[in-house]
Write a protein that holds these residues in place. Structure first.
Motif, PDB file in Angstrom:
ATOM      1  N   LEU A  40       0.847  -1.192   0.000  1.00 53.14           N
ATOM      2  CA  LEU A  40       0.000   0.000   0.000  1.00 53.14           C
ATOM      3  C   LEU A  40       0.882   1.242   0.000  1.00 53.14           C
ATOM      4  O   LEU A  40       1.824   1.341   0.789  1.00 53.14           O
ATOM      5  CB  LEU A  40      -0.905   0.015   1.231  1.00 53.14           C
ATOM      6  CG  LEU A  40      -1.823   1.238   1.361  1.00 53.14           C
ATOM      7  CD1 LEU A  40      -2.862   1.250   0.239  1.00 53.14           C
ATOM      8  CD2 LEU A  40      -2.507   1.267   2.731  1.00 53.14           C
ATOM      9  N   ALA A  70      -4.570   6.770  -2.062  1.00 54.22           N
ATOM     10  CA  ALA A  70      -3.971   5.515  -1.637  1.00 54.22           C
ATOM     11  C   ALA A  70      -3.981   4.577  -2.834  1.00 54.22           C
ATOM     12  O   ALA A  70      -5.005   4.424  -3.503  1.00 54.22           O
ATOM     13  CB  ALA A  70      -4.732   4.912  -0.467  1.00 54.22           C
ATOM     14  N   LEU A  77      -2.893   0.726  -4.255  1.00 51.46           N
ATOM     15  CA  LEU A  77      -2.515  -0.639  -3.931  1.00 51.46           C
ATOM     16  C   LEU A  77      -1.726  -1.211  -5.103  1.00 51.46           C
ATOM     17  O   LEU A  77      -2.175  -1.164  -6.251  1.00 51.46           O
ATOM     18  CB  LEU A  77      -3.765  -1.480  -3.676  1.00 51.46           C
ATOM     19  CG  LEU A  77      -3.547  -2.871  -3.079  1.00 51.46           C
ATOM     20  CD1 LEU A  77      -3.007  -2.773  -1.661  1.00 51.46           C
ATOM     21  CD2 LEU A  77      -4.855  -3.658  -3.100  1.00 51.46           C
ATOM     22  N   ALA A 103      -6.959   5.099   2.390  1.00 53.04           N
ATOM     23  CA  ALA A 103      -6.203   3.879   2.684  1.00 53.04           C
ATOM     24  C   ALA A 103      -7.151   2.712   2.952  1.00 53.04           C
ATOM     25  O   ALA A 103      -6.935   1.594   2.466  1.00 53.04           O
ATOM     26  CB  ALA A 103      -5.278   4.110   3.872  1.00 53.04           C
ATOM     27  N   ALA A 123      -8.697   1.525  -0.333  1.00 54.78           N
ATOM     28  CA  ALA A 123      -7.762   0.763  -1.160  1.00 54.78           C
ATOM     29  C   ALA A 123      -7.559  -0.650  -0.636  1.00 54.78           C
ATOM     30  O   ALA A 123      -7.294  -1.576  -1.410  1.00 54.78           O
ATOM     31  CB  ALA A 123      -6.422   1.489  -1.244  1.00 54.78           C
ATOM     32  N   LEU A 124      -7.690  -0.811   0.682  1.00 58.24           N
ATOM     33  CA  LEU A 124      -7.459  -2.118   1.304  1.00 58.24           C
ATOM     34  C   LEU A 124      -8.729  -2.948   1.442  1.00 58.24           C
ATOM     35  O   LEU A 124      -8.661  -4.096   1.913  1.00 58.24           O
ATOM     36  CB  LEU A 124      -6.825  -1.926   2.690  1.00 58.24           C
ATOM     37  CG  LEU A 124      -5.413  -1.363   2.727  1.00 58.24           C
ATOM     38  CD1 LEU A 124      -4.995  -1.080   4.163  1.00 58.24           C
ATOM     39  CD2 LEU A 124      -4.431  -2.321   2.056  1.00 58.24           C
ATOM     40  N   ILE A 156      -0.842  -7.841   2.968  1.00 62.00           N
ATOM     41  CA  ILE A 156      -0.135  -6.572   2.765  1.00 62.00           C
ATOM     42  C   ILE A 156       1.264  -6.688   3.345  1.00 62.00           C
ATOM     43  O   ILE A 156       1.434  -6.863   4.561  1.00 62.00           O
ATOM     44  CB  ILE A 156      -0.890  -5.404   3.414  1.00 62.00           C
ATOM     45  CG1 ILE A 156      -2.366  -5.434   3.019  1.00 62.00           C
ATOM     46  CG2 ILE A 156      -0.247  -4.076   3.010  1.00 62.00           C
ATOM     47  CD1 ILE A 156      -2.613  -5.351   1.532  1.00 62.00           C
ATOM     48  N   LEU A 170       3.602  -0.744   4.107  1.00 56.43           N
ATOM     49  CA  LEU A 170       3.000   0.544   3.743  1.00 56.43           C
ATOM     50  C   LEU A 170       4.120   1.536   3.465  1.00 56.43           C
ATOM     51  O   LEU A 170       5.081   1.638   4.222  1.00 56.43           O
ATOM     52  CB  LEU A 170       2.121   1.042   4.891  1.00 56.43           C
ATOM     53  CG  LEU A 170       1.693   2.512   4.918  1.00 56.43           C
ATOM     54  CD1 LEU A 170       0.806   2.824   3.721  1.00 56.43           C
ATOM     55  CD2 LEU A 170       0.981   2.836   6.215  1.00 56.43           C
TER      56      LEU A 170
END
Length: 494
Positions: free
Chosen positions: A5, A16, A18, A58, A61-62, A70, A73
């Protein structure tokens, strides 16, 4: 661990992105936030808006991914923007003062009259200008009630946007920055790699406020605010992150990023090059404790000039319309725009200059004004390119790698190539700023290749080669040079 990320906190929005294990962007979330203009030449952001949009994008995006998917970051951020917050509560004492803000121009003049210009340039690589964080921090301490006393008592912390986000993400456990952001504060000695005690003392900045400076790829703590525990492993200011994303690892490689402003960086390797043409010397990146330097030219208004056409003049409804207008403009009209809305950056550094347009006739319309706006970005890029070539012999044959939102305009990229009389390369992956942050996080966590391996993945989407004949190029550059001369608030020193 199949994804990385990247948080890309910018001047007008937070994003954000990914990336998959091969560092290809697979998901993007973006939210804009308000720009605040409390007085002429002042620009601020609400820190809570920065934080809220960063956290929200964020999470978007997750969405749907398990924490174990992940690897790390990475953070990249608008540089020089200055925040001060309470050590215990984490609450800022004032709005963030944005890099574009010019309120400390008179203080910079005072420092120059006191003879600080040479020391600042020799130690920090920067010029005495309101652009940088140091005088913004001094202003906050001088103008917020009780701030100086609280700072001297160790109650307040200073940071650029990256430090503020790290503090919030780690819930107050980590107060740190990376070498590239530290290099933009005007408080950091980039030769010795330490905060400069004498400059801090002159600006009356308690050193207890300053964050710890770390490598760009390293340990910046962990966050539990995005689901599970996620390690923060990469940090770089946006322009340095774009330099990495463009794989400019070799001395002599150059990139230019076109966002709100335009920023060109030339990798000079281990050479600390003192510019003779009012460019900046800065840190390109620091990996494994080893610093790579760069020359940088900063343009305050690039993409912002298109926003002005849209939001200020209401000549267009969306940015993409400028391409067609520029192509349709009357070639016989020589309309030139100098977009010094908040002063002129490199190589002029005139904080008092203001925008002007020349060559208007009764026949001038939206098409000619749009062409002038786009061409102003190309003219300013040429100024930086030529200054770099004069400063460092290794830049003589440099190909310019470009990225950022304005690179979608083929007309603008072609005009840049024409005025530079040099090739302009647009990469296949244009999200190079976020890519640089993702690569830093990936290499620090062991899931991305090192510099050489990463450079092999860089791919060209299109090369723009010069098409304008030499005579027309000289004529148009003459129009620009004359327009700048008439716009400056003082005679040019270049």
């Amino acid at each position: 661990m199949t994804h990385i990320l990247a948080i890309d906190q910018g001047t007008t929005s937070s994003r954000a992105l990914l990336f998959d294990r091969d560092l290809r962007p697979v998901r993007i979330a973006q939210e804009e936030f308000p720009q605040l203009f409390p007085a002429s030449g002042w620009v601020e952001h609400d820190p809570e808006a920065i934080w809220a949009t960063t956290l929200a994008t964020a999470k978007k995006a997750l969405d749907g991914l398990a924490p174990g998917e992940i690897a790390a970051l990475g953070i990249t951020n608008q540089r020089e923007t200055t925040l001060v917050w309470d050590r215990d509560t984490g609450r800022p004492i004032h709005n963030a003062i944005v890099w574009q803000d010019r309120r400390t121009a008179s203080f910079c003049e005072t420092l120059a009259h006191e003879g600080w210009g040479e020391a600042v340039a020799d130690r920090t690589g920067l010029l005495l200008d309101p652009y940088f964080s140091g005088t913004k921090l001094a202003w906050l301490l001088d103008n917020m009630e009780g701030a100086r006393e609280a700072a001297e008592a160790g109650q307040l912390l200073f940071g650029t946007v990256d430090s503020f986000l790290i503090w919030r993400l780690t819930e107050g456990r980590v107060h740190a920055t990376d070498a590239t952001n530290a290099a933009r504060t005007m408080l950091y000695d980039i030769r010795r790699g330490v905060w400069d005690e004498e400059i801090c003392a002159r600006l009356c900045v308690p050193m207890s406020m300053l964050p710890e400076v770390r490598d760009c790829a390293g340990d910046f703590g962990t966050t539990a605010l995005l689901g599970g525990r996620l390690a923060v492993r990469g940090v770089a200011g946006d322009q340095q992150a774009a330099t990495l994303g463009q794989a400019c690892f070799q001395p002599g490689m150059m990139k230019s990023t076109y966002g709100t402003g335009c920023f060109a960086l030339l990798n000079t390797g281990t050479d600390f090059v003192r510019s003779r043409n009012r460019l900046l010397t800065t840190i390109a990146y620091r990996l494994d404790g080893e610093v790579t330097y760069a020359l940088e030219g900063s343009i305050f208004v690039a993409g912002a000039v298109v926003q002005w056409l849209r939001d200020g003049l209401h000549l267009i409804g969306k940015a993409a319309e400028t391409q067609g207008l520029a192509e349709a403009a009357d070639a016989a009209q020589d309309v030139v725009l100098v977009p010094a809305f908040t002063g002129l950056g490199a190589p002029y550094w005139d904080a008092e200059a203001r925008g002007a347009m020349f060559g208007l006739t009764r026949a001038t319309g939206p098409a000619e004004m749009a062409r002038a706006a786009l061409e102003s970005v190309a003219f300013q890029t040429r100024d930086l390119y030529e200054a770099m070539r004069r400063d460092w012999p290794g830049a003589q044959e440099a190909v310019l790698r470009v990225d950022g939102g304005m690179t979608a305009s083929d007309w603008t990229m072609q005009r840049i190539a024409d005025l530079l009389a040099a090739p302009v390369d647009r990469p296949r992956v244009r999200e190079t700023t976020a890519l640089g942050a993702a690569w830093l996080a990936g290499v620090a966590s062991g899931v991305a290749p090192g510099p050489a391996g990463f450079a092999e993945t860089w791919a060209l989407e299109r090369r723009f080669t010069p098409e304008m004949d030499a005579g027309e190029r000289r004529r148009r550059l003459g129009l620009w040079d004359d327009a700048v001369r008439r716009t400056l608030s003082r005679p040019a020193s270049t």
